[in-house]
Design a protein around this motif. Structure first.
Motif, PDB file in Angstrom:
ATOM      1  N   LYS A  75       0.830  -1.196   0.000  1.00 42.85           N
ATOM      2  CA  LYS A  75       0.000   0.000   0.000  1.00 42.85           C
ATOM      3  C   LYS A  75       0.872   1.257   0.000  1.00 42.85           C
ATOM      4  N   GLY A 115       0.421   5.791  -0.332  1.00 46.79           N
ATOM      5  CA  GLY A 115      -0.288   7.020  -0.640  1.00 46.79           C
ATOM      6  C   GLY A 115       0.426   7.721  -1.779  1.00 46.79           C
ATOM      7  N   VAL A 154      -4.800   6.053  -2.173  1.00 46.97           N
ATOM      8  CA  VAL A 154      -4.091   4.879  -1.669  1.00 46.97           C
ATOM      9  C   VAL A 154      -4.165   3.791  -2.727  1.00 46.97           C
ATOM     10  N   GLU A 155      -3.005   3.343  -3.201  1.00 53.35           N
ATOM     11  CA  GLU A 155      -2.937   2.357  -4.266  1.00 53.35           C
ATOM     12  C   GLU A 155      -1.948   1.255  -3.887  1.00 53.35           C
ATOM     13  N   SER A 159       5.051   9.020  -4.307  1.00 50.42           N
ATOM     14  CA  SER A 159       4.775   8.968  -2.869  1.00 50.42           C
ATOM     15  C   SER A 159       5.732   9.876  -2.106  1.00 50.42           C
ATOM     16  N   TYR A 177       5.305   7.425   2.521  1.00 48.09           N
ATOM     17  CA  TYR A 177       3.882   7.109   2.345  1.00 48.09           C
ATOM     18  C   TYR A 177       3.731   5.718   1.725  1.00 48.09           C
ATOM     19  N   GLN A 178       4.832   5.106   1.352  1.00 43.78           N
ATOM     20  CA  GLN A 178       4.862   3.767   0.755  1.00 43.78           C
ATOM     21  C   GLN A 178       5.385   2.801   1.804  1.00 43.78           C
ATOM     22  N   VAL A 233      -3.875   3.397   7.188  1.00 43.63           N
ATOM     23  CA  VAL A 233      -3.358   3.757   5.876  1.00 43.63           C
ATOM     24  C   VAL A 233      -4.480   4.054   4.887  1.00 43.63           C
ATOM     25  N   ALA A 234      -5.624   3.417   5.041  1.00 42.99           N
ATOM     26  CA  ALA A 234      -6.741   3.670   4.128  1.00 42.99           C
ATOM     27  C   ALA A 234      -7.240   5.108   4.234  1.00 42.99           C
ATOM     28  N   LEU A 277      -5.199   7.717   4.851  1.00 45.22           N
ATOM     29  CA  LEU A 277      -4.084   8.638   4.641  1.00 45.22           C
ATOM     30  C   LEU A 277      -4.521   9.909   3.898  1.00 45.22           C
TER      31      LEU A 277
END
Length: 363
Positions: free
Chosen positions: A15, A17, A30-31, A76, A138-139, A338-339, A341
């Protein structure tokens, strides 16, 4: 490359951002992104937590003269990560899988110039920024050069260590360079923010008398709880500088640490100082929006000094972590999974954060 648990395979994706539509109208999504493979001299770190810093907002807004994230192929941001080493490059001998490790704003340096030799490697010409020149914290799985990765001591958890990688290191470095003594008045515009609230604690631990400047009851309560001797609410006090001078023995502060990034914070700082006072410039405004300085007559007549400081060195960061290990530095933070973010980034951008926001990659 050596992987965690010997033969256990690492995930192919993680995951992250990522910034969408970089610039004034950016958003964060978020990917799932590929887990990178460490080069011969790298560590692969699985982050448990990352702090969110306003510099990340600047990078996503692309409002600093540093090039854009997209020009380096980076999606990110982030530079306040804390986690554990899960894989090693083939040349790495000084780390092992399972070691705790931190990600700081500076990604690496040359170790071959005067600045690096003197412990000022943050200013090295060959010091790229993580989250700008390289994928940031963010990663969840990120690379870091083994020689410039920060070790996290026992007794400092990842939610504390993450924000110290930037905010704690930065303000410790500024306090060190200011050279104030125990008993000196240290004033913090932006005292309730991510950098400021750590400065309040470290300055207090160093024996200084601390005045916080910020807006609102939540910030006042936080600052007084953390050790401020006095608090000035800029939303209620008409002449903030005059009030600071009054509090500081009627003579003014020995040092003003501008952790806020607003034009008014920088404009009012010189008026808060006593003879031979120092202004430490820390908060980063968008280019062209603020001015640090004063009429030369004031600077000459009061023997004032202006200085700017970036994030601290490896040693500075270690020293800030030591304050935390001793219980003298306790970052105040709100945790987001994290979801969420993107929501955390939006909250920070709005300026409505007391302390720090931290993302939990395992929630």
């Amino acid at each position: 490359m050596t992987e965690a648990n010997g033969t256990t395979e690492l995930p192919k994706t993680c995951k992250a951002g990522v910034v969408v539509n970089e610039g004034p109208d950016f958003t964060v999504a978020v990917e799932d992104v590929p887990v990178p493979t460490p080069g011969p001299n790298d560590l692969l770190i699985k982050l448990n937590a990352t702090g969110i810093c306003y510099s990340d907002i600047h990078y996503m807004l692309n409002d600093l003269p540093m090039g854009s994230m997209s020009s380096y192929g980076v999606r990110s941001p982030g530079h306040e990560g804390a986690g554990v080493v899960v894989a090693l490059g083939s040349n790495v001998t000084t780390w092992k899988v399972g070691d705790r490790a931190g990600i700081k704003p500076v990604y690496d340096c040359c170790f071959a110039c005067e600045l690096c030799w003197s412990g000022r490697e943050s200013y090295c010409d060959a010091a790229p920024q993580i989250g700008l020149n390289f994928p940031g914290s963010y990663q969840q799985y990120v690379l870091s050069p083994a020689r410039y990765t920060q070790r996290i001591p026992d007794g400092v958890d990842d939610f504390v260590a993450g924000p110290i990688m930037c905010s704690g290191s930065t303000i410790y470095c500024s306090l060190k360079e200011a050279g104030l003594r125990a008993g000196s008045w240290a004033v913090f515009p932006g005292a309730g923010g991510g950098v400021g609230h750590m400065g309040v604690q470290i300055a207090k631990a160093m024996g200084m008398r601390v005045v916080g400047i910020d807006g609102g009851e939540e910030k006042r309560e936080l600052c007084m709880k953390l050790g401020c001797e006095a608090f000035v609410d800029f939303t209620k006090v008409e002449d903030v500088a005059a009030e600071v001078v009054r509090i500081c023995d009627g003579k003014g502060a020995h040092g003003v640490f501008v952790t806020a990034s607003s034009a008014p914070a920088y404009a009012s700082a010189p008026g808060m100082l006593r003879i031979s006072g120092k202004i430490m410039c820390i908060g980063i405004p968008p280019i062209g929006t603020a001015f640090a300085g004063a009429d030369p007559l004031l600077l000459i007549g009061k023997n004032l000094t202006f200085s700017g400081t970036k994030v601290g060195s490896l040693l500075d960061t270690a020293r800030a972590l030591e304050f935390a290990a001793r219980g003298q530095l306790k970052p105040i933070y709100e945790v987001f999974p994290v979801a969420k973010l993107p929501e955390a980034v939006a909250k920070l951008r709005s300026g409505k954060v007391a302390g720090r926001l931290v993302v939990d990659f395992n929630a």
